[in-house]
Design an enzyme around this catalytic site. Structure first.
Site, PDB file in Angstrom:
ATOM      1  N   TYR A   1      20.128  12.544 -15.250  1.00 62.53           N
ATOM      2  CA  TYR A   1      19.099  13.568 -15.406  1.00 62.53           C
ATOM      3  C   TYR A   1      17.725  13.013 -15.038  1.00 62.53           C
ATOM      4  O   TYR A   1      17.007  12.432 -15.867  1.00 62.53           O
ATOM      5  CB  TYR A   1      19.076  14.096 -16.837  1.00 62.53           C
ATOM      6  CG  TYR A   1      20.395  14.683 -17.318  1.00 62.53           C
ATOM      7  CD1 TYR A   1      21.372  15.113 -16.433  1.00 62.53           C
ATOM      8  CD2 TYR A   1      20.652  14.803 -18.687  1.00 62.53           C
ATOM      9  CE1 TYR A   1      22.567  15.645 -16.881  1.00 62.53           C
ATOM     10  CE2 TYR A   1      21.846  15.345 -19.143  1.00 62.53           C
ATOM     11  CZ  TYR A   1      22.797  15.760 -18.235  1.00 62.53           C
ATOM     12  OH  TYR A   1      23.985  16.289 -18.688  1.00 62.53           O
TER      13      TYR A   1
ATOM     14  N   HIS B   1      30.885  10.458 -17.675  1.00 58.89           N
ATOM     15  CA  HIS B   1      30.256  11.593 -17.003  1.00 58.89           C
ATOM     16  C   HIS B   1      30.965  11.947 -15.698  1.00 58.89           C
ATOM     17  O   HIS B   1      31.085  11.117 -14.795  1.00 58.89           O
ATOM     18  CB  HIS B   1      28.791  11.249 -16.717  1.00 58.89           C
ATOM     19  CG  HIS B   1      27.897  12.438 -16.580  1.00 58.89           C
ATOM     20  ND1 HIS B   1      26.563  12.333 -16.263  1.00 58.89           N
ATOM     21  CD2 HIS B   1      28.137  13.774 -16.710  1.00 58.89           C
ATOM     22  CE1 HIS B   1      26.015  13.531 -16.227  1.00 58.89           C
ATOM     23  NE2 HIS B   1      26.962  14.422 -16.482  1.00 58.89           N
TER      24      HIS B   1
END
Length: 334
Positions: A55, A138
């Site tokens: 992010y 992830h």
């Protein structure tokens, strides 16, 4: 298993703050607005926060850590992710992977044991904290890795998860799981490994029930607690179908999704229920779902979500959705 994401005792709020927008997803968020959002979430009773190196190439982690360090460490639950290692690069583009004005790093996929440890330790340095409450693997899915997906999954089972279990024994991590929007990859992992938690994005929502038949019952039976992301399916359940182009799963929504959403909107209108309220409240009724994580961009979006969670929905609304074939018979409702 006790709750991984216990709500604030004062508010019993089952809403957490997702950190992708804090990494400048799609458009920039100022430092002041990011700080105001985290502070507003805390003031409302939120005690669960999620982020990832992905992010904003560490920007989200830095922003969250800077605000959360003001509070006692045992008063909040913080998750981040492994699988992408950040490598310094002065020439790295300032916009990558949907994020803008990012920090000067390149992402390198690394699911090795050494890469997993480095990822956790690097995240802790960016956060300025000494432990993660949850570490998710992830995006170990076919949509992300294509032909390499079987190889990646094998490495996740053989290296990544054992490395996370070692970090858990050392106290750097308290719980481990997967962060994905792929139901099948979770089912494959669960055939060979145990997970504490799951960050599941978009696959159990008012619109998409693909996790319901097999995955959610398994999670209940095995005590895997779910933090649910993507309850608006990246936009269509927040905006509806009547105000311009709708997005589903981060792309223009296909006609079938638009038509189904329009039918849900019609029931919402008949019962005076905001679409966003139904989308937020519906998945929390399932016993596998412990919390919904909301990727808010500004304080107003967070405050709207709080209001939608508190909006009273009469039981007849859910019955009407079932009768029209818009909810499976086995789906629990609030």
């Amino acid at each position: 298993m006790p709750p991984v994401f216990p709500p604030c005792a004062a508010s019993q709020l089952r809403l957490g703050l997702g950190g992708a927008p804090l990494g400048n997803l799609f458009s920039a968020v100022t430092d002041d607005d990011a700080q105001a959002l985290v502070d507003a979430a805390w003031a409302s009773g939120c005690r669960s926060f999620d982020t990832a190196p992905h992010y904003g190439h560490g920007l989200s982690e830095r922003r969250l850590g800077d605000r959360l360090r003001r509070h006692p460490r045992d008063d909040f639950v913080l998750s981040s992710k492994v699988g992408r290692v950040l490598v310094p690069d002065a020439g790295a583009p300032r916009a990558q992977h949907g994020y803008v004005d990012i920090l000067p790093f390149r992402q390198v996929w690394d699911f090795s044991a050494a890469g997993t440890r480095r990822s956790v330790e690097d995240s802790l340095q960016r956060l300025g904290l000494s432990r993660l409450d949850v570490a998710y693997v992830h995006d170990p899915d076919a949509a992300t890795h294509g032909a390499r997906a079987p190889e990646v999954l094998r490495q996740v089972i053989d290296e990544t998860l054992p490395a996370l279990r070692q970090l858990k024994q050392e106290g750097l991590v308290r719980a481990i799981g997967l962060g994905t929007n792929d139901v099948d990859v979770v089912l494959q992992v669960l055939r060979e490994a145990d997970l504490d938690v799951l960050m599941l994005a978009g696959r159990y929502s008012l619109l998409d029930h693909s996790a319901l038949p097999e995955l959610l019952p398994q999670c209940v039976a095995r005590g895997v607690r779910i933090a649910l992301g993507g309850v608006f399916n990246s936009g269509i359940l927040a905006t509806g179908t009547r105000h311009g182009a709708a997005t589903f799963n981060y792309a223009p929504a296909a006609g079938t999704w638009v038509e189904r959403t329009a039918r849900i909107e019609a029931v919402c209108e008949a019962y005076g229920v905001p679409l966003r309220a139904a989308a937020l409240q519906f998945p929390l009724a399932h016993p596998a779902v412990e919390i919904v994580m909301l990727g808010a961009r500004q304080v107003a979006e967070w405050e709207d979500a709080l209001a939608m969670l508190q909006h009273r929905i009469q039981p007849g609304f859910w019955t009407a959705l079932r009768e029209q074939g818009l909810l499976p018979a086995e789906a629990p409702t609030p």
